[in-house]
Design a protein around this motif. Structure first.
Motif, mmCIF file in Angstrom:
data_model
loop_
_atom_site.group_PDB
_atom_site.id
_atom_site.type_symbol
_atom_site.label_atom_id
_atom_site.label_comp_id
_atom_site.label_asym_id
_atom_site.label_seq_id
_atom_site.Cartn_x
_atom_site.Cartn_y
_atom_site.Cartn_z
ATOM 1 N N LYS A 114 0.843 -1.205 0.000
ATOM 2 C CA LYS A 114 0.000 0.000 0.000
ATOM 3 C C LYS A 114 0.877 1.255 0.000
ATOM 4 O O LYS A 114 1.843 1.356 0.756
ATOM 5 C CB LYS A 114 -0.911 -0.010 1.228
ATOM 6 C CG LYS A 114 -1.997 1.033 1.183
ATOM 7 C CD LYS A 114 -2.916 0.912 2.389
ATOM 8 C CE LYS A 114 -3.948 2.037 2.361
ATOM 9 N NZ LYS A 114 -4.797 2.037 3.569
ATOM 10 N N VAL A 115 0.525 2.210 -0.854
ATOM 11 C CA VAL A 115 1.279 3.466 -0.956
ATOM 12 C C VAL A 115 0.439 4.598 -0.362
ATOM 13 O O VAL A 115 -0.754 4.703 -0.645
ATOM 14 C CB VAL A 115 1.630 3.779 -2.432
ATOM 15 C CG1 VAL A 115 2.276 5.151 -2.553
ATOM 16 C CG2 VAL A 115 2.556 2.708 -2.993
ATOM 17 N N ARG A 116 1.082 5.425 0.466
ATOM 18 C CA ARG A 116 0.360 6.536 1.088
ATOM 19 C C ARG A 116 1.079 7.840 0.787
ATOM 20 O O ARG A 116 2.313 7.894 0.776
ATOM 21 C CB ARG A 116 0.293 6.316 2.611
ATOM 22 C CG ARG A 116 -0.602 7.307 3.351
ATOM 23 C CD ARG A 116 -0.866 6.819 4.773
ATOM 24 N NE ARG A 116 0.278 7.031 5.651
ATOM 25 C CZ ARG A 116 0.443 8.122 6.422
ATOM 26 N NH1 ARG A 116 -0.462 9.097 6.402
ATOM 27 N NH2 ARG A 116 1.493 8.237 7.193
ATOM 28 N N THR A 117 0.300 8.888 0.536
ATOM 29 C CA THR A 117 0.867 10.217 0.316
ATOM 30 C C THR A 117 0.591 11.079 1.541
ATOM 31 O O THR A 117 -0.564 11.178 1.985
ATOM 32 C CB THR A 117 0.263 10.874 -0.940
ATOM 33 O OG1 THR A 117 0.575 10.060 -2.080
ATOM 34 C CG2 THR A 117 0.829 12.271 -1.152
ATOM 35 N N ILE A 118 1.653 11.693 2.096
ATOM 36 C CA ILE A 118 1.467 12.555 3.271
ATOM 37 C C ILE A 118 1.598 14.021 2.874
ATOM 38 O O ILE A 118 2.183 14.362 1.843
ATOM 39 C CB ILE A 118 2.473 12.212 4.396
ATOM 40 C CG1 ILE A 118 3.927 12.405 3.927
ATOM 41 C CG2 ILE A 118 2.250 10.796 4.916
ATOM 42 C CD1 ILE A 118 4.951 12.323 5.058
#
Length: 706
Positions: free
Chosen positions: A315-319
């Protein structure tokens, strides 16, 4: 190259989560606000309360009562910077049970007005203050600077019959060059205004008092402690305060402590500090590069978008990262600040993930979701550190753990670097000692067999005369200790200091560089020669005399004894509670030892000692527990080298110390019926005799020189 940071788990506190500090009464007041409101009739009121305890709203309640029921004409709220003015925006207090609402007409909230926020005259703001005073409107909000210049131009008399409320009162001082401090002194001398002063710091962090003692004596103090505040939270379970030594560049070490899954404020070092690379913009870029891939900036908020590497599930998350360091584009920075202050997103946990700042996002900055305050290098004062810690200690749903981490460059291997770098280490230790004192229960000290205090629990057998008695008030987080031989304060000022200002005295003591050096690296715990009494009696005695020269000798001794007892009982309790044996994991897993461990440590110490007297307390080295923590974090070679450097600074007894030792020797002789002997096996008796001999030598030399 990444370096491994070494943690010092300096302070851990677990809250009871009673919900008491957030539970409103029928008028919508939380615990602290209710306590402050009970003193609303006082002309001069000082509110000491931690960040996030609701000081702004407490002031609204008090100001409204003064305006409607006490004949006060207008209220002027004075804040240190424009960003804090938002705390005094309109509030529908009647919606929660109060009898009036708080309203500020837009033209009278000068913190929202366009124009500079610098420390220089802004004619439009000064003019606006004059227009407000001439109007029938009730409330004005402005900065310390605007108020200061307005008072200069309009005169003290123009503010008669008004309430002046000063937020973040620790900015004020009694020094001659502090304009606001001298103006407040003039207001008090004229005695025609009401003053409410508020501070989230329990000390200024420097040697200058906020007010002159005779002025401060006129204030009624409302104190709400960190202990009460944190114990009364609903969500926050533990607070961890840690110091991490690193070698090399801090940008390598930061990888070990910056967790993108936690809401974090990163304070990068001042460009003038030794930790800085001297390129603050590049430092921010490098921190973002470590976190992930930059994907541009959000056009609405100006926040940087950084894509993190995929987790174990792919899973890729953008902060979202708010950059408050880059001040080259004022329009862009204003957009970011506006987005951070946007009330529509105040309760939105996902609005922003990380804030990177240098001089901003400290005092009065309200982001309830902040879980981690990560600070590189030592800051300018202990007060500033307390303010930064306060950014992370707000209560918020789902937020169980709050942390403050201070990254500090480890002293180098060469002697010159050790001498230079050890200062930051000493300052970090001073800050941790102060935070322990701030978080600990408050102590009430009385002489032996003085009798019980109401509302204190003395255990199953109750208070027993002639026995060791320790009482505890759980609601207030206060101990009652009886100490044999304790000198009690006689004057109202000394009584006030012992009740309210011991942390001011302890601050001055732990910031005394020579006391810290000798206590840590030349005490008996490391085979050194410095006696505990040299610290507790001589050093602390001098600090009290210098700080309160107007007190009698007996009152100075009372203040000294109370301050030493408060510091040493906290340190002894920490040792007995296992605080000095904490491992690095205590900071990482979020499960801090219960704060009840400190309480049990205090009780255990009292029971073990059986007959607590002031001589025994004076024989405790206040820095021994701190050393045992430091020894786990710094490599043995560096520690030995630091001790060697400090050992070389040992000098013969100076005149002031010889005089102080001679005074103590006289007292010793009065109590024992004989003079201290230089051949004694007791180290303190021997030191007293050496002091008498040294003073005699100084006196003889002076006589010989005419």
């Amino acid at each position: 190259m990444m370096t491994t940071a070494k943690p010092i788990p300096a302070v851990s506190f677990t809250t009871a989560r009673t919900g008491a500090s957030a539970k409103p009464n029928e008028m919508g007041m939380r615990q602290m606000q209710e306590r402050a409101y009970a003193k609303r009739g006082e002309q001069y009121l000082l509110i000491k309360s931690p960040p996030a305890s609701g000081k702004s709203r407490a002031l609204m309640f008090i100001a409204l009562d003064k305006l409607h029921n006490q004949g006060v004409k207008q209220a002027i709220i004075v804040v240190p910077e424009k960003s804090i003015g938002g705390s005094f925006a309109d509030e529908p207090l009647s919606k929660f049970g109060f009898w009036a609402d708080w309203a500020v007409k837009p033209q009278w909230n000068l913190c929202n007005a366009p124009g500079p926020d610098e420390e220089r005259v802004d004619p439009s703001k000064v003019r606006a203050v004059g227009q407000f005073l001439a109007s029938d409107d009730r409330v004005l909000v402005c900065t310390h600077a605007s108020f200061r210049f307005a008072v200069e131009q309009l005169g003290i008399e123009a503010f008669d019959n008004r309430l002046i409320a000063v937020d973040e009162f620790h900015h004020v001082s009694a020094s001659a060059d502090n304009k606001l401090g001298s103006q407040l002194g003039d207001f008090i001398h004229r005695d025609k205004v009401h003053l409410v002063a508020m501070t989230g710091s329990y000390f200024r962090g420097d040697a200058v008092p906020v007010l002159m003692p005779e002025d401060e004596a006129k204030f009624e103090t409302v104190t709400y402690t960190y202990y009460e505040q944190l114990n009364g939270y609903e969500h926050l379970k533990s607070l961890n305060i840690g110091y991490f030594f690193y070698s090399g560049r801090y940008l390598g070490a930061i990888e070990a402590v910056l967790d993108p899954s936690r809401k974090t404020i990163v304070h990068i070092p001042s460009v003038n500090s030794r930790e800085s690379t001297k390129d603050k913009i590049k430092e921010v870029e490098e921190i973002m590069e470590y976190l992930g891939d930059w994907k541009g900036a959000d056009p609405v908020t100006g926040f940087h978008l950084v894509e993190l590497p995929a987790d174990e599930n792919g899973k890729v998350r953008t902060i979202k990262i708010a950059d408050l360091v880059d001040d080259s584009d004022h329009v862009k920075r204003a957009k970011i600040l506006a987005a951070l202050k946007d009330p529509a997103h105040k309760n939105d946990r996902d609005h922003v993930d990380i804030i990177i700042a240098l001089g901003m996002a400290k005092e009065g900055f309200d982001w309830i979701w902040c879980e981690h305050a990560l600070t590189v290098g030592y800051r300018s004062s202990l007060t500033e550190i307390i303010q930064i810690i306060g950014r992370a200690t707000r209560d918020a749903p789902g937020k169980e753990v709050a942390s403050f981490t201070n990254l500090i460059a480890e002293p180098d291997a060469s002697e010159a670097a050790v001498v230079d770098a050890i200062n930051d280490t000493l300052k970090a230790i001073a800050a941790s000692l102060l935070m322990e004192q701030v978080l600990a229960p408050r102590f009430n000290f009385t002489p032996k067999d003085n009798g019980p205090i109401d509302d204190f629990d003395y255990g199953p057998g109750g208070y027993q005369e002639g026995q060791t008695n320790v009482g505890f008030n759980e609601d207030r987080g206060q101990f009652h200790f009886e100490i044999k031989g304790l000198v009690t304060p006689k004057s109202p000022e000394a009584t006030r200091i012992c009740a309210e200002d011991l942390n001011e005295v302890i601050t001055a003591f732990v910031q005394d560089k020579s006391a810290l050096e000798r206590g840590l690296f030349d005490g008996a715990h490391v085979g050194g020669e410095t006696l505990a009494e040299e610290l507790t009696q001589l050093k602390m005695g001098k600090i009290v005399r210098d700080r309160y020269p107007e007190l009698s000798g007996e009152d100075q001794e009372a203040v000294r004894q109370h301050a030493v007892a408060a510091l040493n009982l906290t340190q002894k309790a920490k040792q007995l509670a296992g605080g000095s044996d904490a491992g690095a994991d205590d900071l990482d897993d979020g499960e801090a030892r219960s704060n009840t461990a400190l309480i049990e440590g205090v009780r255990k110490f009292a029971i073990e000692v059986k007959d607590l007297d002031i001589d025994l307390i004076d024989r405790i080295n206040p820095f021994e527990a701190a050393y045992s923590v430091l020894a786990k974090a710094m490599n043995e070679g560096t520690l030995k080298q630091v001790a060697a450097v400090i050992g070389k600074r040992k000098v013969s007894i100076p005149y002031d110390e010889a005089r102080d030792l001679a005074v103590r020797a006289l007292q010793w002789k009065k109590e024992r019926g004989r003079a201290p002997e230089i051949t004694s096996q007791d180290p303190w008796e021997k030191r007293l005799a050496e002091g008498v001999a040294a003073l005699a030598k100084f006196t003889a030399q002076k006589a010989a020189n005419g």
